[in-house]
Scaffold this motif. Structure first.
Motif, PDB file in Angstrom:
ATOM      1  N   SER A  36      78.498 101.357 -47.013  1.00  0.00           N
ATOM      2  CA  SER A  36      77.216 101.226 -47.303  1.00  0.00           C
ATOM      3  C   SER A  36      76.992  99.883 -46.959  1.00  0.00           C
ATOM      4  O   SER A  36      75.811  99.444 -46.243  1.00  0.00           O
ATOM      5  CB  SER A  36      76.821 101.511 -48.544  1.00  0.00           C
ATOM      6  OG  SER A  36      76.741 103.057 -49.142  1.00  0.00           O
ATOM      7  N   GLY A  39      76.713  99.216 -43.293  1.00  0.00           N
ATOM      8  CA  GLY A  39      75.559  99.531 -42.685  1.00  0.00           C
ATOM      9  C   GLY A  39      74.469  98.663 -43.270  1.00  0.00           C
ATOM     10  O   GLY A  39      73.573  99.049 -41.703  1.00  0.00           O
ATOM     11  N   TYR A  40      74.406  98.407 -44.431  1.00  0.00           N
ATOM     12  CA  TYR A  40      72.901  97.508 -44.315  1.00  0.00           C
ATOM     13  C   TYR A  40      73.386  96.266 -43.460  1.00  0.00           C
ATOM     14  O   TYR A  40      72.206  95.971 -42.758  1.00  0.00           O
ATOM     15  CB  TYR A  40      73.126  97.193 -45.765  1.00  0.00           C
ATOM     16  CG  TYR A  40      71.904  96.574 -46.052  1.00  0.00           C
ATOM     17  CD1 TYR A  40      70.803  97.042 -46.926  1.00  0.00           C
ATOM     18  CD2 TYR A  40      71.974  95.175 -46.691  1.00  0.00           C
ATOM     19  CE1 TYR A  40      69.593  96.182 -46.671  1.00  0.00           C
ATOM     20  CE2 TYR A  40      71.243  94.765 -47.501  1.00  0.00           C
ATOM     21  CZ  TYR A  40      70.013  94.775 -47.407  1.00  0.00           C
ATOM     22  OH  TYR A  40      68.511  94.184 -47.703  1.00  0.00           O
ATOM     23  N   ALA A  44      71.933  97.832 -34.983  1.00  0.00           N
ATOM     24  CA  ALA A  44      70.162  97.855 -34.458  1.00  0.00           C
ATOM     25  C   ALA A  44      69.497  98.012 -35.899  1.00  0.00           C
ATOM     26  O   ALA A  44      68.237  97.875 -36.340  1.00  0.00           O
ATOM     27  CB  ALA A  44      69.635  98.662 -33.607  1.00  0.00           C
ATOM     28  N   SER A  45      70.306  98.574 -37.051  1.00  0.00           N
ATOM     29  CA  SER A  45      69.416  98.415 -38.153  1.00  0.00           C
ATOM     30  C   SER A  45      69.508  98.072 -39.601  1.00  0.00           C
ATOM     31  O   SER A  45      69.353  98.442 -40.546  1.00  0.00           O
ATOM     32  CB  SER A  45      69.637 100.541 -38.550  1.00  0.00           C
ATOM     33  OG  SER A  45      70.883 101.110 -39.121  1.00  0.00           O
ATOM     34  N   GLY A  46      70.939  97.616 -39.295  1.00  0.00           N
ATOM     35  CA  GLY A  46      71.172  96.470 -39.850  1.00  0.00           C
ATOM     36  C   GLY A  46      70.376  95.303 -40.413  1.00  0.00           C
ATOM     37  O   GLY A  46      69.817  94.343 -39.295  1.00  0.00           O
ATOM     38  N   ILE A  47      69.824  94.382 -41.936  1.00  0.00           N
ATOM     39  CA  ILE A  47      69.145  93.694 -41.759  1.00  0.00           C
ATOM     40  C   ILE A  47      69.432  92.323 -41.239  1.00  0.00           C
ATOM     41  O   ILE A  47      68.935  91.044 -40.568  1.00  0.00           O
ATOM     42  CB  ILE A  47      69.181  93.066 -43.304  1.00  0.00           C
ATOM     43  CG1 ILE A  47      70.648  92.692 -43.584  1.00  0.00           C
ATOM     44  CG2 ILE A  47      69.061  94.179 -43.961  1.00  0.00           C
ATOM     45  CD1 ILE A  47      70.074  91.472 -44.927  1.00  0.00           C
ATOM     46  N   ASN A  49      70.307  91.630 -37.766  1.00  0.00           N
ATOM     47  CA  ASN A  49      69.774  91.964 -36.120  1.00  0.00           C
ATOM     48  C   ASN A  49      71.529  91.711 -35.624  1.00  0.00           C
ATOM     49  O   ASN A  49      70.652  91.214 -34.260  1.00  0.00           O
ATOM     50  CB  ASN A  49      68.725  91.617 -35.693  1.00  0.00           C
ATOM     51  CG  ASN A  49      67.761  92.270 -36.308  1.00  0.00           C
ATOM     52  OD1 ASN A  49      67.416  93.360 -36.953  1.00  0.00           O
ATOM     53  ND2 ASN A  49      66.671  91.356 -37.231  1.00  0.00           N
ATOM     54  N   TRP A  57      75.944  99.302 -26.932  1.00  0.00           N
ATOM     55  CA  TRP A  57      74.761  99.656 -26.974  1.00  0.00           C
ATOM     56  C   TRP A  57      73.938  99.872 -25.476  1.00  0.00           C
ATOM     57  O   TRP A  57      75.022  98.917 -24.596  1.00  0.00           O
ATOM     58  CB  TRP A  57      74.092  98.707 -27.815  1.00  0.00           C
ATOM     59  CG  TRP A  57      74.567  98.726 -28.682  1.00  0.00           C
ATOM     60  CD1 TRP A  57      75.463  97.877 -29.714  1.00  0.00           C
ATOM     61  CD2 TRP A  57      73.872  99.526 -29.814  1.00  0.00           C
ATOM     62  NE1 TRP A  57      75.645  98.387 -31.249  1.00  0.00           N
ATOM     63  CE2 TRP A  57      74.598  99.180 -31.503  1.00  0.00           C
ATOM     64  CE3 TRP A  57      73.016  99.888 -29.757  1.00  0.00           C
ATOM     65  CZ2 TRP A  57      74.144  99.634 -32.023  1.00  0.00           C
ATOM     66  CZ3 TRP A  57      72.082 101.087 -31.068  1.00  0.00           C
ATOM     67  CH2 TRP A  57      73.069 100.685 -32.844  1.00  0.00           C
ATOM     68  N   THR A 170      66.518  97.450 -53.353  1.00  0.00           N
ATOM     69  CA  THR A 170      66.190  96.188 -51.937  1.00  0.00           C
ATOM     70  C   THR A 170      67.079  94.969 -52.232  1.00  0.00           C
ATOM     71  O   THR A 170      67.819  93.620 -51.574  1.00  0.00           O
ATOM     72  CB  THR A 170      65.226  96.285 -51.144  1.00  0.00           C
ATOM     73  OG1 THR A 170      64.107  95.068 -52.171  1.00  0.00           O
ATOM     74  CG2 THR A 170      64.919  97.191 -50.793  1.00  0.00           C
TER      75      THR A 170
END
Length: 186
Positions: A36, A39-40, A44-47, A49, A57, A170
């Motif tokens: 987790s 992944g956070y 591309a979806s991580g904070i 970037n 990719w 968050t």
């Protein structure tokens, strides 16, 4: 492999290994917290970037611009640039047809080679595809502050298994934002 080695994470959590060698009873929970946390932050979806471990990719664009910004630094390589020509045929830009401008911790840029220009493309969505490899490499290449932030996040979740009343989901543990601040790509 994991961004943070299990033994290093267990040491940070002060979790004893059973019999000194095998994983602790809550190893599955710790592994889930680690997934987790990574992944956070990652991809591309991580904070952040950015890519942590080596990843492949594809960037899809409707057309060539003067400069193509490659996301998810650090860039390891531009592997291929494909496009659909004005006749509708798939083509590849030869590596001598472009230059990669490295920007270290920031997104790299790809521009046409000196004296060249990008080819004309069919006016269709996703006519250009840039395949690239990015990330720091192996786990030992990931910067220490990022690994420390991951350990702090896992430690907080391991200690406080239930959401604290009044605490935002968050909200990051103390120190994590400071450790990650210089690694966020805006």
């Amino acid at each position: 492999g994991d961004v943070v080695a299990a033994a290093d994470l267990y040491g940070h959590l002060r979790v004893d290994l059973i019999g000194g060698a095998t994983a602790p009873d809550d190893a599955n929970d710790i592994a889930a917290f680690l997934d987790s946390a990574v992944g956070y932050l990652d991809g591309a979806s991580g904070i952040l970037n950015r890519a942590l471990l080596t990843q492949k990719w594809e960037l899809r664009l409707d057309r060539f611009g003067p400069c193509i910004e490659i996301p998810l630094p650090p860039l390891q390589s531009v592997d291929e640039i494909r496009y659909i020509d004005t006749a509708g045929a798939d083509q590849t830009v030869p590596p001598v047809g472009y230059r990669v401008i490295e920007n270290g911790e920031m997104p790299a840029e790809v521009v046409p080679a000196y004296g060249a220009s990008w080819p004309s493309v069919l006016s269709t969505p996703q006519a250009v595809t840039v395949a690239f490899t990015c990330g720091y490499g192996a786990a030992e290449d990931v910067p220490g502050p990022i690994k420390q932030a991951i350990k702090l996040m896992v430690g907080e979740w391991h200690k406080n298994r239930e959401a604290t009343v009044g605490q935002s989901l968050t909200e990051l543990p103390l120190g994590v934002k400071a450790l990650l601040a210089s690694f966020r790509v805006r």
